[in-house]
Design an enzyme around this catalytic site. Structure first.
Site, PDB file in Angstrom:
ATOM      1  N   SER A  65       0.477   3.413  -8.125  1.00  0.00           N
ATOM      2  CA  SER A  65       1.029   2.307  -8.924  1.00  0.00           C
ATOM      3  C   SER A  65       2.398   2.591  -9.536  1.00  0.00           C
ATOM      4  CB  SER A  65       0.056   1.931 -10.032  1.00  0.00           C
ATOM      5  OG  SER A  65      -0.972   1.147  -9.490  1.00  0.00           O
ATOM      6  N   LYS A  68       5.167   0.460  -8.350  1.00  0.00           N
ATOM      7  CA  LYS A  68       5.386  -0.912  -8.847  1.00  0.00           C
ATOM      8  C   LYS A  68       6.699  -1.027  -9.615  1.00  0.00           C
ATOM      9  CE  LYS A  68       0.442  -1.947  -9.149  1.00  0.00           C
ATOM     10  NZ  LYS A  68      -0.773  -1.628  -9.901  1.00  0.00           N
ATOM     11  N   TYR A 195       2.192  -3.668   0.096  1.00  0.00           N
ATOM     12  CA  TYR A 195       1.772  -3.020  -1.157  1.00  0.00           C
ATOM     13  C   TYR A 195       1.164  -1.635  -0.903  1.00  0.00           C
ATOM     14  CZ  TYR A 195      -1.064  -2.166  -5.298  1.00  0.00           C
ATOM     15  OH  TYR A 195      -1.642  -1.579  -6.389  1.00  0.00           O
ATOM     16  N   TYR A 247      -1.513  -0.217 -18.426  1.00  0.00           N
ATOM     17  CA  TYR A 247      -2.623  -1.174 -18.404  1.00  0.00           C
ATOM     18  C   TYR A 247      -3.201  -1.425 -19.801  1.00  0.00           C
ATOM     19  CZ  TYR A 247      -1.997   0.599 -13.697  1.00  0.00           C
ATOM     20  OH  TYR A 247      -1.456   1.003 -12.517  1.00  0.00           O
ATOM     21  N   VAL A 265      -2.886   5.900 -10.118  1.00  0.00           N
ATOM     22  CA  VAL A 265      -4.272   6.362 -10.037  1.00  0.00           C
ATOM     23  C   VAL A 265      -4.385   7.790  -9.468  1.00  0.00           C
ATOM     24  CG1 VAL A 265      -4.879   5.456  -7.748  1.00  0.00           C
ATOM     25  CG2 VAL A 265      -6.544   5.347  -9.581  1.00  0.00           C
TER      26      VAL A 265
HETATM   27  N1  GLN Z   1      -3.300   1.443  -4.573  1.00  0.00           N
HETATM   28  C1  GLN Z   1      -4.038   1.449  -5.795  1.00  0.00           C
HETATM   29  C2  GLN Z   1      -4.782   0.148  -5.917  1.00  0.00           C
HETATM   30  O1  GLN Z   1      -4.236  -0.845  -5.601  1.00  0.00           O
HETATM   31  C3  GLN Z   1      -3.088   1.659  -6.947  1.00  0.00           C
HETATM   32  C4  GLN Z   1      -3.729   1.498  -8.252  1.00  0.00           C
HETATM   33  C5  GLN Z   1      -3.151   2.399  -9.298  1.00  0.00           C
HETATM   34  O2  GLN Z   1      -2.458   3.368  -9.028  1.00  0.00           O
HETATM   35  N2  GLN Z   1      -3.507   2.146 -10.539  1.00  0.00           N
HETATM   36  O3  GLN Z   1      -5.924   0.107  -6.318  1.00  0.00           O
END
Ligand code: GLN
Length: 311
Positions: A65, A68, A195, A247, A265
């Site tokens: 993530s 992003k 993505y 988050y 993550v």
């Molecule tokens: N690719 C992971 C997902 O979409 C990324 C989520 C994350 O890093 N929080 O679930």
């Protein structure tokens, strides 16, 4: 200065590293589930290129993530180059914290398919859909931008890409829900593909700390002098990081750390301290909101010891 900062980093690592035992490595993507829970790396890089590091800072992992931030940067660049993109982007995704998990569907139903912000999965899918409308091969462009900012060629972790794609049921549901409200212009699979690809960019903590610095330097990459974003846009990305980047723990991060952060993550968190540092900490075990547990502790300790804040 070098000596002092090295000492501070060693102290921070001593406090933070053992706390990883309280967290849990993510289970839904196999490559991350198999990560060594004892890995720990912390990189702090100043605007003059001084690199202060401790632990496994040259170990690559898929940034998930954290990507992003960089797809949003690309969308903001695109908005400056083509008329109407700014309006398109911000009419389709909001700028408010969600207070919900990064992959939640609940709010999207109530809010008619318009994600709260670009730092959660739904919002990042919209950013990718906008990029697909206006650029050739957005995921490659994200990796190109990361390579430029890191000063190293960034590669794709194909295993993680495939595993993330296999575990995409929830992201597919999010994309379909947004499509049902008319908030997706491309095929769901095409958006998911973009993505998943950017999530699998493999980088080290040192490279990530370099890459994020320009956001704390009024949008100018300190290494090349290139204006990557206008200062006002860099401020906006930083604002989204501090309010939404971790988050439903974003409030706790602002409270404990006090500078903009974005987590992934795989257990990394990048941070930016205006006019001072790009930061990255990596420790795979996560807390309940999906942020690195020891990483959170390390950033708190670092902020306290160096009096870092950018609120
Ligand atoms: N690719 C992971 C997902 O979409 C990324 C989520 C994350 O890093 N929080 O679930």
């Amino acid at each position: 200065m070098k000596h002092d900062l090295d000492d501070v980093l060693a102290e921070v690592a001593d406090v933070a590293r053992p706390r990883a035992a309280e967290g849990r490595v993510t289970s839904y993507i196999e490559a991350h589930a198999n990560a060594d829970p004892n890995s720990f790396g912390l990189a702090v890089i100043d605007m003059d290129g001084g690199e202060y590091v401790t632990g496994e800072v040259d170990e690559p992992f898929a940034i998930q993530s954290i990507s992003k931030v960089f797809s949003l940067v690309l969308a903001m660049q695109t908005a400056d180059e083509a008329e109407g993109v700014d309006k398109e982007l911000w009419s389709r995704v909001g700028v408010e914290p969600s207070g919900d998990p990064f992959n939640s569907l609940v709010q999207l139903e109530h809010e008619e398919g318009r994600p709260r912000n670009p730092m959660i999965n739904a919002g990042a899918l919209i950013v990718d859909d906008v990029l697909l409308n206006h650029r050739e091969e957005p995921p490659q462009a994200v990796i190109g931008l990361l390579s430029e900012l890191a000063g190293d060629q960034v590669h794709l972790d194909e295993i993680v890409r495939d595993q993330t794609a296999e575990e995409a049921a929830r992201n597919r549901a999010i994309a379909n829900l947004m499509a049902s409200f008319g908030n997706l212009s491309h095929d769901v699979e095409q958006v998911l593909d973009a993505y998943v690809h950017q999530c699998a960019a493999a980088m080290t903590p040192r490279q990530l700390a370099r890459a994020v610095r320009f956001l704390g330097n009024d949008g100018v990459d300190p290494a090349s002098g290139r204006q990557v974003l206008r200062a006002e846009q860099a401020r906006r990305v930083a604002a989204l990081m501090i309010t939404c980047g971790t988050y439903d723990s974003a409030g706790q991060f602002a409270f404990d750390v006090g500078f903009p952060c974005k987590s992934g993550v795989s257990g990394a968190i990048v941070g930016v301290v205006r006019h001072r540092f790009g930061v990255c900490v990596w420790s795979p075990p996560l807390e309940e909101s999906g942020n690195s547990l020891a990483g959170h502790v390390a950033l708190h300790e670092l902020a306290e010891r160096l009096d870092l804040w950018s609120i």
